[in-house]
Scaffold this motif. Structure first.
Motif, mmCIF file in Angstrom:
data_model
loop_
_atom_site.group_PDB
_atom_site.id
_atom_site.type_symbol
_atom_site.label_atom_id
_atom_site.label_comp_id
_atom_site.label_asym_id
_atom_site.label_seq_id
_atom_site.Cartn_x
_atom_site.Cartn_y
_atom_site.Cartn_z
ATOM 1 N N ARG A 1 0.818 -1.205 0.000
ATOM 2 C CA ARG A 1 0.000 0.000 0.000
ATOM 3 C C ARG A 1 0.854 1.258 0.000
ATOM 4 O O ARG A 1 0.468 2.293 -0.523
ATOM 5 C CB ARG A 1 -0.925 -0.007 1.223
ATOM 6 N N GLN A 2 2.012 1.163 0.625
ATOM 7 C CA GLN A 2 2.970 2.273 0.600
ATOM 8 C C GLN A 2 4.352 1.655 0.635
ATOM 9 O O GLN A 2 4.821 1.206 1.668
ATOM 10 C CB GLN A 2 2.757 3.199 1.806
ATOM 11 N N ASP B 1 1.866 -2.150 4.905
ATOM 12 C CA ASP B 1 1.673 -0.716 5.125
ATOM 13 C C ASP B 1 2.990 -0.183 5.651
ATOM 14 O O ASP B 1 3.233 -0.187 6.860
ATOM 15 C CB ASP B 1 0.560 -0.458 6.144
ATOM 16 N N ASP C 1 6.143 1.967 6.910
ATOM 17 C CA ASP C 1 6.249 3.154 7.755
ATOM 18 C C ASP C 1 7.488 3.946 7.372
ATOM 19 O O ASP C 1 8.614 3.510 7.597
ATOM 20 C CB ASP C 1 6.333 2.738 9.232
#
Length: 400
Positions: free
Chosen positions: A270-271, A348, A350
């Motif tokens: 997603r990122q 996801d 960070d």
């Protein structure tokens, strides 16, 4: 020069003598056509190599997996042999009675090209052989114990988010898995992180006396966990905890080890991580070829699961405290011929990570070299059969 290297050089020298000696005898003394002499000599050299390395150099060594399987060996050396014969034939084409010097000069580029081809095909065949072996089902005994799943969470200086993250972890898994055991391992944060882990509901909070590294923290947590399936994941929950359910199901279906793979075709990022970290990861995966036999596209995924007996057997032998501990774990999986499955993950990422890429990368490369040296010295070898080692490991865990 180590004993194994001396054996390798000795066998290699014998293979070269057989190869060149037979070629010269067949062409100069027996009058064979060059192409037939080359085919005969390279075949004899291949057989000598197979038998010599199997019986002398790599006896009992998993790095010789191809040398222990005739079909795999043939697939690995066949293309190289054809390259050797083709080059020698072309360089002596039109010469009815090539001299010894002409044959030896022709063999120099032939051997060089064949060596490169063999290296490439050898690794390719080796990768395929290892991965095929890892997918073979193995019937293991059911594990005892009231705790179905333990999740180990290594943590370092996360006083603000460790408590809510542990609550989220439990809430996400309790429904599909029932009560779980959370083992939080503080890697010498020196702040309120351990207290916040307890406030977040961790069943076990272990505190390292100093900052030793992720590998040391995971090792301590895996050896302390009591669940029949033992997994570890990152404290920032970059991998949404719901996907741990699949790992548990795969383990309970018969896998020894299940690992996440961010480069799986079905993975969802997603990122994604910053490009410098992505590039560093790709380069590091290439470096791991010096240690790992199988082709893993993602050795460093922070989501891995193990049967409890397998986890205790593996982590009781690991020694790497830093981020390269994953490579050491996978190496032991290969040495023990355990089953392994890679599954796609959701990530996801960070961007707030404080890891300094270059220093960490250099330490990881250094640790990969250490793993190879320790393996050559027998540091990861089992004292007896795998089944007995797993049974002993499970008894230790059950007695806790």
């Amino acid at each position: 020069m180590t004993r194994r290297l001396r054996r390798f050089v000795a066998v290699g020298g014998l293979v070269t003598i057989v190869h060149l000696g037979l070629l010269l005898v067949l062409v100069r003394a027996a009058g064979f056509p060059v192409v037939l002499a080359a085919l005969t000599s390279v075949t004899a050299a291949a057989v000598t190599s197979y038998l010599g390395h199997r019986m002398v150099t790599f006896a009992g060594d998993p790095y010789a997996l191809v040398d222990h399987r005739p079909r795999a060996f043939a697939l690995a050396v066949g293309p190289a042999a054809l390259v050797d014969v083709a080059i020698v034939t072309l360089l002596t084409l039109g010469v009815d009675d090539p001299s010894v010097m002409r044959l030896l000069v022709a063999q120099v580029p032939a051997l060089a090209a064949a060596s490169i081809v063999r290296l490439l095909t050898y690794r390719r065949v080796l990768f395929a052989a290892v991965r095929a072996e890892q997918r073979q089902p193995v019937d293991r005994p059911e594990l005892s114990g009231d705790v179905r799943v333990s999740v180990v969470v290594p943590v370092y200086r996360e006083p603000d988010r460790i408590a809510p993250n542990l609550r989220r972890l439990r809430e996400s898994l309790t429904g599909p898995l029932g009560p779980i055991e959370i083992v939080a391992v503080d890697d010498g944060s020196g702040d309120e992180t351990p207290d916040q882990a307890r406030a977040g509901g961790a069943d076990v909070v272990l505190v390292q006396p100093g900052n030793r590294g992720k590998g040391a923290a995971v090792r301590r947590g895996m050896l302390a966990a009591t669940g029949r399936s033992v997994l570890f994941t990152d404290a920032d929950l970059a991998y949404p905890p719901e996907q741990l359910v699949e790992l548990v199901e795969r383990l309970e279906a018969g896998c020894d080890v299940v690992v996440g793979n961010r480069r799986h075709p079905d993975a969802l990022l997603r990122q994604g991580p910053p490009r410098i970290r992505e590039l560093g990861s790709l380069v590091f995966n290439l470096v791991t070829h010096a240690v790992l036999l199988g082709h893993y596209r993602d050795t460093q995924c922070g989501l891995k699961g193990f049967r409890r007996d397998v986890a205790r057997s593996i982590f009781s032998r690991t020694t790497i405290d830093g981020f390269a501990f994953d490579v050491e774990v996978l190496h032991i999986v290969e040495k023990d011929h355990l089953t392994l499955l890679e599954v796609p993950v959701v990530l996801d990422d960070d961007e707030a990570s404080t890891i300094s890429v270059l220093p960490v990368a250099l330490r990881m490369v250094r640790d990969v070299v250490r793993v190879r040296r320790r393996s050559s010295a027998g540091r990861y070898d089992l004292d007896g059969p795998l089944d007995e080692a797993l049974a002993d490991a499970d008894r230790v865990a059950s007695d806790r």
